[in-house]
Design a protein around this motif. Sequence first.
Motif, PDB file in Angstrom:
ATOM      1  N   ALA A   1       0.772   4.094  -2.923  1.00 45.08           N
ATOM      2  CA  ALA A   1       0.502   5.502  -2.628  1.00 45.08           C
ATOM      3  C   ALA A   1       1.581   6.398  -3.222  1.00 45.08           C
ATOM      4  O   ALA A   1       1.286   7.481  -3.754  1.00 45.08           O
ATOM      5  CB  ALA A   1       0.416   5.714  -1.115  1.00 45.08           C
TER       6      ALA A   1
ATOM      7  N   GLU B   1       0.884   6.619  -6.888  1.00 43.94           N
ATOM      8  CA  GLU B   1      -0.330   7.399  -7.177  1.00 43.94           C
ATOM      9  C   GLU B   1      -0.088   8.898  -7.020  1.00 43.94           C
ATOM     10  O   GLU B   1      -0.565   9.698  -7.833  1.00 43.94           O
ATOM     11  CB  GLU B   1      -1.454   6.964  -6.241  1.00 43.94           C
ATOM     12  N   HIS B   2       0.665   9.278  -6.010  1.00 42.43           N
ATOM     13  CA  HIS B   2       0.880  10.697  -5.720  1.00 42.43           C
ATOM     14  C   HIS B   2       2.244  11.202  -6.194  1.00 42.43           C
ATOM     15  O   HIS B   2       2.604  12.342  -5.891  1.00 42.43           O
ATOM     16  CB  HIS B   2       0.725  10.944  -4.215  1.00 42.43           C
TER      17      HIS B   2
ATOM     18  N   VAL C   1      -3.693   5.071   3.271  1.00 40.44           N
ATOM     19  CA  VAL C   1      -2.755   3.949   3.424  1.00 40.44           C
ATOM     20  C   VAL C   1      -3.000   3.256   4.757  1.00 40.44           C
ATOM     21  O   VAL C   1      -3.061   2.022   4.832  1.00 40.44           O
ATOM     22  CB  VAL C   1      -1.298   4.449   3.335  1.00 40.44           C
TER      23      VAL C   1
ATOM     24  N   GLU D   1       0.822  -1.210   0.000  1.00 43.02           N
ATOM     25  CA  GLU D   1       0.000   0.000   0.000  1.00 43.02           C
ATOM     26  C   GLU D   1       0.859   1.265   0.000  1.00 43.02           C
ATOM     27  O   GLU D   1       0.492   2.263  -0.619  1.00 43.02           O
ATOM     28  CB  GLU D   1      -0.941  -0.007   1.204  1.00 43.02           C
TER      29      GLU D   1
ATOM     30  N   VAL E   1      -3.477  11.736   1.515  1.00 44.46           N
ATOM     31  CA  VAL E   1      -2.343  10.944   1.034  1.00 44.46           C
ATOM     32  C   VAL E   1      -2.006   9.798   1.980  1.00 44.46           C
ATOM     33  O   VAL E   1      -1.913   8.644   1.564  1.00 44.46           O
ATOM     34  CB  VAL E   1      -1.106  11.855   0.826  1.00 44.46           C
TER      35      VAL E   1
END
Length: 599
Positions: free
Chosen positions: A247, A250-251, A544, A243, A540
């Motif tokens: 993350a 993704e960011h 998670v 995870e 953000v």
Amino acid sequence: MRRASRGSDAVNQRMKPANPRTRLYVVLLMLGLASSALVVRAVDLQVVRKDFYQEQGDARYLRDIDIPVSRGTIFDRNGEPLAVSTPVESIWANPMELLEHADRISELANAAGLDEESLKQRLIERSDKEFYYIKRHLNPDDAQAILKLNIPGVSSQREFRRYYPSGEVIAHVLGYTNIDDHGQEGLELAFDHWLAGEKGIKRVIRDRLGHEVENVELVREAQPGRDLTVSIDRRIQYLAYRELKAALQEHHASSGSMVILDVPTGEILAMVNQPSFNPNARSNVDPAYRRNRAVTDVVEPGSTMKAFTISAALESGKWKPHTPVDTSPGTYTLYGHTISDVHNKGLIDVTGVITYSSNVGAAKIAQTMTRDHMYDVFHRFGFGEATGCGFPGESPGYLPIAKNWGPVEQATIAYGYGVSVTPLQLAQGYAALANGGRLRSPTFVKGAQNPDRAVIDPQIAASLRTMLETVIVPPGGGIKAAIRNYLVAGKTGTSRTAIGGGYQKKYISLFAGMVPASNPRLVGVVVIHDPQGAFYGALVSAPVFGKVMQEAVRLLDVPPDNVQNWYTAAPENAHTVRTTRQAPDGATEESNYEEEVPE
């Protein structure tokens, strides 16, 4: 005639044979001298210089040989192997003997996959030695293929190589060993003496080809390395790794860390960092990737620090959870320094300072306390000193001493600026709140003796948990950390990346929380550096936490609270999202994903 006769007599006299007795004496004398020399030499060899020549003889035939031992296996808390040692063969040679058969060097180089000229040069440089590694850590079949060439002066030696089945998933925690199987970083270094054992030594006789022909004696018995069972749960470790990595992708963040603690024991169930590295193939790895950021790197914790500020406020007796705090007009000027909230929260209570993450509220509360009291509470929670987990290179963080706090510094420290912590320190502090106000040093060893100590009143800790629950439901900002059927308590945080003399336009997203809030079993901290677009901890890092803990409580069979949770879907790259949900009593609640980030 007489003259001639006298000459003949002289010649006859010269040709007259020597006396046999004289010859005998000469021979006996020579034999006596020779015998005496032999006796003297024998006495010299056997008596006078016996030890010297014995050592010289032994040096040519007797050798002390290491008896290799296997390094202990590292297991996770459920008995799954995390680091194992496998037997390998290393090819070595006697440079002097091999150089006498220089025509075979090319054959050896080809078999070992080495450059012939380079190998020959190294052998020449070590021609006065009797031992040189040609190639180390080969699998036994490859080593046997080289030995079958019967190249003079070439032999093999049994060694062990470390293998990490989980690869980069747990690389930062375990660390790695060098080619000699000595720990270099991580737990491999911290527990090197325990894991390594002690090589044995045997004395053997070798022939001129270096082959062992006889075992003379056992000089020292081998002591195999001892196994180590760590607190890490490989299943939860993998969840956190997966995870966190997702993350960051993704960011488009640069790095991140996550720590999960078992509240009752202080055991570290998971610790992951990104980017990571593969300890099985560590050549040419950027050293920065090997750093365990969760233990060695510090961040300014931002609003996650407000939980400890409010703990100090409640302990002072000047504040209660529902004591009102006026945050109007959304700013607070202190000695020329302006502290601001993103929106004017107006008149709220102490709980609201946590719920809405008000910098103004935290600063005003801090001004009512002495700096010594605030420092004492923060220090009791473990800030400003190493956690004592024993991890090599652990940072103690930074908590300035109270006498250096001015009014502005006291205010900014109250909402997490001017103080630095590691992710593990932050997790330790939240675990103390979850554990009824008792702090327990984190540990990497399963079942370690790990006593706790009281740092704050249990009622204050319980009040803080209740306050932190409001962050995970509307109108709190941590809704994305919610877990179905469980009460969650936690705090979002967002801070700027500090540089010399100021801050960059780069952000750090944080979330610290516990589950289930009714009887905390797990504490988790997520820190993500430099996310692009949406950068608030609520958007953000909180997701998670929620995704990992949702699976972790299932794996650990943690009983659910059977409560109805709130879930909201935030548009991507939105800094502020407000949604309306129907509360159980019919009231309308507003969800706020904003986090206060000072300019």
